[in-house]
Design an enzyme around this catalytic site. Structure first.
Site, PDB file in Angstrom:
ATOM      1  N   HIS A   6       5.700  14.909 -25.576  1.00 18.21           N
ATOM      2  CA  HIS A   6       6.071  13.501 -25.603  1.00 18.21           C
ATOM      3  C   HIS A   6       5.072  12.775 -24.707  1.00 18.21           C
ATOM      4  O   HIS A   6       4.968  13.068 -23.511  1.00 18.21           O
ATOM      5  CB  HIS A   6       7.501  13.311 -25.108  1.00 18.21           C
ATOM      6  CG  HIS A   6       8.528  13.856 -26.044  1.00 18.21           C
ATOM      7  ND1 HIS A   6       9.705  14.445 -25.627  1.00 18.21           N
ATOM      8  CD2 HIS A   6       8.550  13.913 -27.408  1.00 18.21           C
ATOM      9  CE1 HIS A   6      10.414  14.828 -26.676  1.00 18.21           C
ATOM     10  NE2 HIS A   6       9.725  14.515 -27.766  1.00 18.21           N
ATOM     11  N   GLU A  57       5.768  11.545 -21.159  1.00 21.88           N
ATOM     12  CA  GLU A  57       6.267  12.524 -20.188  1.00 21.88           C
ATOM     13  C   GLU A  57       5.049  13.275 -19.664  1.00 21.88           C
ATOM     14  O   GLU A  57       4.585  14.233 -20.271  1.00 21.88           O
ATOM     15  CB  GLU A  57       7.302  13.434 -20.840  1.00 21.88           C
ATOM     16  CG  GLU A  57       8.523  12.650 -21.333  1.00 21.88           C
ATOM     17  CD  GLU A  57       9.506  13.472 -22.157  1.00 21.88           C
ATOM     18  OE1 GLU A  57       9.372  14.716 -22.190  1.00 21.88           O
ATOM     19  OE2 GLU A  57      10.409  12.866 -22.774  1.00 21.88           O
ATOM     20  N   GLU A  72      12.333  20.783 -18.337  1.00 20.98           N
ATOM     21  CA  GLU A  72      12.401  19.381 -17.921  1.00 20.98           C
ATOM     22  C   GLU A  72      12.079  19.348 -16.430  1.00 20.98           C
ATOM     23  O   GLU A  72      12.793  19.937 -15.619  1.00 20.98           O
ATOM     24  CB  GLU A  72      13.795  18.814 -18.190  1.00 20.98           C
ATOM     25  CG  GLU A  72      14.213  18.840 -19.658  1.00 20.98           C
ATOM     26  CD  GLU A  72      13.613  17.698 -20.463  1.00 20.98           C
ATOM     27  OE1 GLU A  72      13.056  16.759 -19.848  1.00 20.98           O
ATOM     28  OE2 GLU A  72      13.710  17.735 -21.699  1.00 20.98           O
ATOM     29  N   HIS A  84       8.394  19.054 -20.292  1.00 11.72           N
ATOM     30  CA  HIS A  84       8.863  17.702 -20.575  1.00 11.72           C
ATOM     31  C   HIS A  84       9.244  17.001 -19.278  1.00 11.72           C
ATOM     32  O   HIS A  84       9.057  17.537 -18.182  1.00 11.72           O
ATOM     33  CB  HIS A  84      10.058  17.751 -21.528  1.00 11.72           C
ATOM     34  CG  HIS A  84       9.707  18.163 -22.927  1.00 11.72           C
ATOM     35  ND1 HIS A  84       9.713  17.295 -23.993  1.00 11.72           N
ATOM     36  CD2 HIS A  84       9.341  19.361 -23.437  1.00 11.72           C
ATOM     37  CE1 HIS A  84       9.355  17.937 -25.097  1.00 11.72           C
ATOM     38  NE2 HIS A  84       9.123  19.204 -24.780  1.00 11.72           N
TER      39      HIS A  84
END
Length: 473
Positions: A86, A89, A312, A216
């Site tokens: 992404h 990110e 994440e 991410h």
């Protein structure tokens, strides 16, 4: 001293003295960092690009670390990190650039842990899968929670992979014994594959990865399969994979080595009651958090031998430059520790007991018999080019069976131990041909199966041609 020699001398001096800078590197500077690393460590690194560029034509770069760059070495697992899927990110992008610099520097400095890791593993580090999205997010200030997330065709790349979960769930319901490498069962796509997606799919099919992670931002948690719920509900349904215990171990290997991902007292990024990551050691099942279709994580697991997590890395998707060095220190140990997890379980060679030649595409099936309870792990992996295989397993006792058409199966009882920072224990399988002369009875899929790319890539190419034909109809 001639002018040419002087230029060469000063160019070497410049590269050797250039220090890594913690900043948001643009797409040109990204390549420069990789080239600097390659110049400092030419014998253990290689830079290459994937088969497609981004929509706007930006090459997708990977730097490889290996004692034999450019080649799969027998008995050495293949590992990959992919960042910036992404585009907005961005922390993973910068951490992977620094990781490449760190591996090179520590190898040169004689760090025993890093030297052992590079000598026993082939690593592929891709800082950015979505350079177009990064550019948009950066040009607009990096403050929007969504802007720059998608590629330049406005497609979320982490929803763009073939949805193999649904096929797997249907196979389970119908008791169909087909639990791995199921890409060839896809007969239609919900949307065309983007060039960035195609490039990564081809990479997955071409190189026999054992373990990987995609990086991410927006929360702080290690996410593991399955990402898609079986019932279709959008969240709060735990979607168990056959390797659930191993995936939990892998996720904890990252979270517990992180500065505070696993801390029960840290502040959550979200107040949602459905999260509670701090109560779970900083890990979560993907579908329990929220269900998604067409994710890269599950595609790896169901199309190849690779186990993949989604990491994440923090609440902020586009953190300020002045925190990047701190974030590196918070993640450094985790990033290295996770690569070492490609060595848990067992590895070995499946070979013909008569010719002693390795057998590619043999199936490795595992039954967990720990504590006297027998349970099949309904996810098989396959041997690769020269018959070598790698099966990630947590400590316990297992019955492992290797088999292939034309040979008698061979089962061995194995006790897997917890041996951090050590290569996996070796368990070989000699398969006896069923008939003599056995060569006339070899199945068709074994012919030419140990060429450069192997059967997995040919399966992808055949399937991809079929999808192109469907798109034209």
């Amino acid at each position: 001293m001639g002018v040419g020699v002087l230029v060469f001398f000063f160019s070497i001096l410049l590269v050797s003295s250039r220090q890594f800078e913690f900043k948001h590197h643009n797409n040109e500077e990204l390549l420069q960092v990789l080239e600097d690393v390659n110049a400092k460590c030419p014998n253990i690194t290689r830079i290459y690009t994937l088969s497609e560029t981004s929509v706007l034509g930006v090459p997708l770069y990977i730097i490889e670390f290996s004692t034999e760059p450019g080649h799969h070495e027998i008995m050495k697992p293949e590992f990959k990190y992919i960042g910036n899927m992404h585009g907005n990110e961005v922390l993973g992008r910068e951490l992977l650039l620094k990781l490449a610099d760190h591996l090179c520097e520590e190898y040169k400095n004689g760090n025993l842990n890093i030297r052992a890791l590079i000598e026993n593993t082939r690593m592929h580090i891709m800082p950015s899968m979505n350079p177009d999205g990064w550019q948009l997010a950066t040009d607009t200030g990096g403050l929007d929670y969504v802007l720059g997330r998608f590629n330049n065709n406005s497609i979320d790349l982490n929803r763009n992979f073939p949805d193999l979960d649904r096929i797997m769930f249907i196979n389970e319901e119908n008791h169909i014994d087909n639990n791995n490498h199921i890409l060839n069962q896809v007969d239609r796509l919900s949307q065309p594959l983007q060039p960035e997606t195609k490039a990564v799919v081809r990479l997955i099919m071409q190189i026999p990865f054992v373990l990987s992670a995609n990086l991410h931002g927006g929360d702080l948690v290690a996410n593991y399969p399955y990402d898609e719920s079986r019932s279709g509900v959008p969240q709060n349904e735990y979607s168990t994979s056959p390797d659930d215990a191993t995936f939990k171990h892998l996720a904890l290997a990252y979270s517990t080595a992180h500065a505070d991902m696993a801390s029960p007292t840290r502040r959550e990024c979200s107040d949602s009651e459905n999260n509670g990551f701090t109560r779970q050691g900083g890990i979560t099942n993907g579908a329990k958090w929220y269900s998604l279709e067409g994710g890269m994580q599950d595609f790896n697991y169901l199309s190849s031998n690779a186990f993949e997590l989604t990491l994440e890395l923090g609440c902020e998707k586009y953190p300020a430059e002045n925190v990047l060095e701190t974030e590196w220190e918070r993640n450094k140990k985790s990033l290295v520790n996770f690569i070492w997890q490609s060595h848990i379980g067992v590895k070995g060679i499946v070979y013909d007991s008569i010719t002693k030649q390795g057998i590619p595409n043999a199936i490795i099936h595992v039954k967990n018999v720990t504590g006297g309870i027998s349970k099949d792990i309904q996810h098989d992996i396959t041997s690769v080019y020269d018959g070598d295989y790698f099966r990630l397993l947590i400590p316990g006792q297992y019955k492992i069976t290797a088999y292939k058409n034309g040979y008698l199966p061979h089962t061995r009882l194995v006790t897997v131990l917890d041996t951090p920072f050590m290569v996996a224990q070796r368990v070989d399988f000699g398969l006896k041909p069923i008939s003599v002369p056995y060569m006339v009875d070899q199945p068709e899929d074994s012919q030419n199966s140990n060429d450069e790319y192997g059967n997995n890539l040919r399966q992808w190419m055949t399937w991809n041609r079929r999808q192109d034909q469907l798109s034209e109809e």
